[in-house]
Design a protein around this motif. Sequence first.
Motif, mmCIF file in Angstrom:
data_model
loop_
_atom_site.group_PDB
_atom_site.id
_atom_site.type_symbol
_atom_site.label_atom_id
_atom_site.label_comp_id
_atom_site.label_asym_id
_atom_site.label_seq_id
_atom_site.Cartn_x
_atom_site.Cartn_y
_atom_site.Cartn_z
ATOM 1 N N ASN A 1 28.276 -63.284 -42.627
ATOM 2 C CA ASN A 1 28.146 -62.707 -41.282
ATOM 3 C C ASN A 1 26.695 -62.853 -40.818
ATOM 4 O OD1 ASN A 1 30.842 -61.916 -41.037
ATOM 5 N ND2 ASN A 1 30.464 -60.006 -42.118
ATOM 6 N N THR A 2 26.408 -64.020 -40.276
ATOM 7 C CA THR A 2 25.075 -64.322 -39.768
ATOM 8 C C THR A 2 25.146 -64.483 -38.256
ATOM 9 O OG1 THR A 2 24.304 -65.386 -41.806
ATOM 10 C CG2 THR A 2 23.187 -66.014 -39.785
ATOM 11 N N ALA A 3 24.181 -63.905 -37.554
ATOM 12 C CA ALA A 3 24.106 -64.012 -36.099
ATOM 13 C C ALA A 3 22.972 -64.957 -35.713
ATOM 14 C CB ALA A 3 23.871 -62.647 -35.475
ATOM 15 N N LEU A 4 23.158 -65.645 -34.602
ATOM 16 C CA LEU A 4 22.084 -66.432 -34.006
ATOM 17 C C LEU A 4 21.368 -65.544 -32.999
ATOM 18 C CD1 LEU A 4 20.623 -69.152 -33.468
ATOM 19 C CD2 LEU A 4 22.363 -69.574 -31.707
ATOM 20 N N VAL A 5 20.042 -65.463 -33.113
ATOM 21 C CA VAL A 5 19.238 -64.665 -32.188
ATOM 22 C C VAL A 5 18.184 -65.578 -31.565
ATOM 23 C CG1 VAL A 5 17.739 -62.651 -31.915
ATOM 24 C CG2 VAL A 5 19.620 -62.586 -33.585
ATOM 25 N N LEU A 6 18.314 -65.805 -30.267
ATOM 26 C CA LEU A 6 17.376 -66.666 -29.543
ATOM 27 C C LEU A 6 16.494 -65.801 -28.654
ATOM 28 C CD1 LEU A 6 19.743 -69.614 -28.558
ATOM 29 C CD2 LEU A 6 18.063 -69.529 -30.426
ATOM 30 N N VAL B 1 26.363 -64.372 -31.245
ATOM 31 C CA VAL B 1 25.233 -64.994 -30.567
ATOM 32 C C VAL B 1 24.518 -63.916 -29.763
ATOM 33 C CG1 VAL B 1 24.590 -66.561 -28.687
ATOM 34 C CG2 VAL B 1 26.218 -67.311 -30.442
ATOM 35 N N VAL B 2 23.198 -63.842 -29.944
ATOM 36 C CA VAL B 2 22.384 -62.869 -29.217
ATOM 37 C C VAL B 2 21.329 -63.624 -28.416
ATOM 38 C CG1 VAL B 2 20.880 -60.849 -29.376
ATOM 39 C CG2 VAL B 2 22.675 -61.203 -31.100
ATOM 40 N N LEU C 1 24.844 -68.102 -20.984
ATOM 41 C CA LEU C 1 25.591 -66.999 -21.599
ATOM 42 C C LEU C 1 27.081 -67.236 -21.462
ATOM 43 C CD1 LEU C 1 23.511 -64.006 -20.289
ATOM 44 C CD2 LEU C 1 24.035 -64.406 -22.679
ATOM 45 N N GLN C 2 27.810 -66.855 -22.487
ATOM 46 C CA GLN C 2 29.266 -66.929 -22.464
ATOM 47 C C GLN C 2 29.846 -65.568 -22.808
ATOM 48 O OE1 GLN C 2 30.897 -70.107 -24.831
ATOM 49 N NE2 GLN C 2 29.777 -71.682 -23.729
ATOM 50 N N PRO C 3 31.084 -65.311 -22.394
ATOM 51 C CA PRO C 3 31.722 -64.040 -22.758
ATOM 52 C C PRO C 3 31.663 -63.839 -24.275
ATOM 53 C CG PRO C 3 33.072 -65.217 -21.176
ATOM 54 C CD PRO C 3 31.962 -66.166 -21.572
ATOM 55 N N GLY C 4 31.309 -62.648 -24.673
ATOM 56 C CA GLY C 4 31.189 -62.348 -26.105
ATOM 57 C C GLY C 4 29.762 -62.407 -26.615
ATOM 58 N N ASP C 5 28.875 -63.123 -25.903
ATOM 59 C CA ASP C 5 27.467 -63.136 -26.295
ATOM 60 C C ASP C 5 26.848 -61.777 -26.003
ATOM 61 O OD1 ASP C 5 27.811 -65.826 -26.811
ATOM 62 O OD2 ASP C 5 26.669 -66.520 -25.072
ATOM 63 N N GLU D 1 24.192 -52.957 -32.609
ATOM 64 C CA GLU D 1 25.196 -53.960 -32.237
ATOM 65 C C GLU D 1 25.478 -54.921 -33.392
ATOM 66 O OE1 GLU D 1 27.130 -54.091 -29.635
ATOM 67 O OE2 GLU D 1 26.203 -52.337 -28.716
ATOM 68 N N LEU D 2 24.436 -55.317 -34.107
ATOM 69 C CA LEU D 2 24.629 -56.205 -35.258
ATOM 70 C C LEU D 2 25.371 -55.477 -36.380
ATOM 71 C CD1 LEU D 2 21.214 -58.111 -35.408
ATOM 72 C CD2 LEU D 2 23.378 -58.891 -34.422
ATOM 73 N N GLN D 3 25.047 -54.216 -36.581
ATOM 74 C CA GLN D 3 25.726 -53.454 -37.623
ATOM 75 C C GLN D 3 27.206 -53.271 -37.320
ATOM 76 O OE1 GLN D 3 24.089 -52.296 -40.732
ATOM 77 N NE2 GLN D 3 23.103 -54.062 -39.789
ATOM 78 N N LYS D 4 27.551 -53.081 -36.038
ATOM 79 C CA LYS D 4 28.960 -52.985 -35.641
ATOM 80 C C LYS D 4 29.735 -54.244 -36.024
ATOM 81 C CE LYS D 4 28.179 -50.184 -31.519
ATOM 82 N NZ LYS D 4 28.188 -50.235 -30.035
ATOM 83 N N ARG D 5 29.028 -55.365 -36.047
ATOM 84 C CA ARG D 5 29.646 -56.652 -36.360
ATOM 85 C C ARG D 5 29.458 -57.038 -37.817
ATOM 86 N NH1 ARG D 5 28.124 -56.010 -31.347
ATOM 87 N NH2 ARG D 5 29.203 -57.035 -29.612
ATOM 88 N N ASN D 6 28.931 -56.115 -38.618
ATOM 89 C CA ASN D 6 28.700 -56.337 -40.053
ATOM 90 C C ASN D 6 27.766 -57.504 -40.330
ATOM 91 O OD1 ASN D 6 30.504 -54.215 -40.898
ATOM 92 N ND2 ASN D 6 32.191 -55.568 -40.332
ATOM 93 N N VAL D 7 26.831 -57.717 -39.440
ATOM 94 C CA VAL D 7 25.867 -58.816 -39.600
ATOM 95 C C VAL D 7 24.829 -58.438 -40.644
ATOM 96 C CG1 VAL D 7 24.007 -60.084 -38.448
ATOM 97 C CG2 VAL D 7 26.200 -59.756 -37.285
ATOM 98 N N THR D 8 24.602 -59.352 -41.580
ATOM 99 C CA THR D 8 23.578 -59.140 -42.616
ATOM 100 C C THR D 8 22.467 -60.184 -42.569
ATOM 101 O OG1 THR D 8 24.871 -60.427 -44.207
ATOM 102 C CG2 THR D 8 25.205 -58.030 -44.182
#
Length: 199
Positions: A8-13, A50-51, A100-104, A123-130
Amino acid sequence: MITALDKNTALVLIDLQKGTLSAQLAHPAKAVLANAARLLDAFRNASLPVVIVHVNPVGAPWTKTRKQVSMIPADAEGQKAAEAKMQEEGFFTIVPEIMLQPGDLLVTKKTWNAFYETGLHDELQKRNVTGIVLGGVSTSVGVEGTARAASELGYNITLASDATTDRIASAYEHSVNTIFPRISEVDTTDAIIKTLNGK
């Protein structure tokens, strides 16, 4: 060099907006944006978060306390006028390459650190992002500021070295070669996408 990405990895730009990209940069903005856009596609195709972060420094604590001359006035009336001018000039507008797209997640920050008083961590914790993959502008400011906070919060961090740049070449080099290797892995967009795709 990248060794792995968490499941569970997020992209943060960070700060890929007209106001920050209008400055003279150490690397061609077109190439940095192209790599950031490739990462966006890869993360969306993998159904990973995606953030998109942009900065509005008007009203930030430092604008009210700094004694040096600042582009942001300290008084409320001056800040209101400055924000209106920046809005009119498109300073806050995310560039078209980073649509931006829906869900970002869209996060507006006031400081260098995208976690500070923004709700990003929640927000990242809600998505279980580590883990997070970082890119954006400027490497030594918003990107590094966010990475330092992410490290303190326990995220596994990867910097996309060719999806970030700085106004000052030596600042970019210091961040990428000295700071980031102590708190993250550093690699190219190609290597990150390859790892993301399990190849």
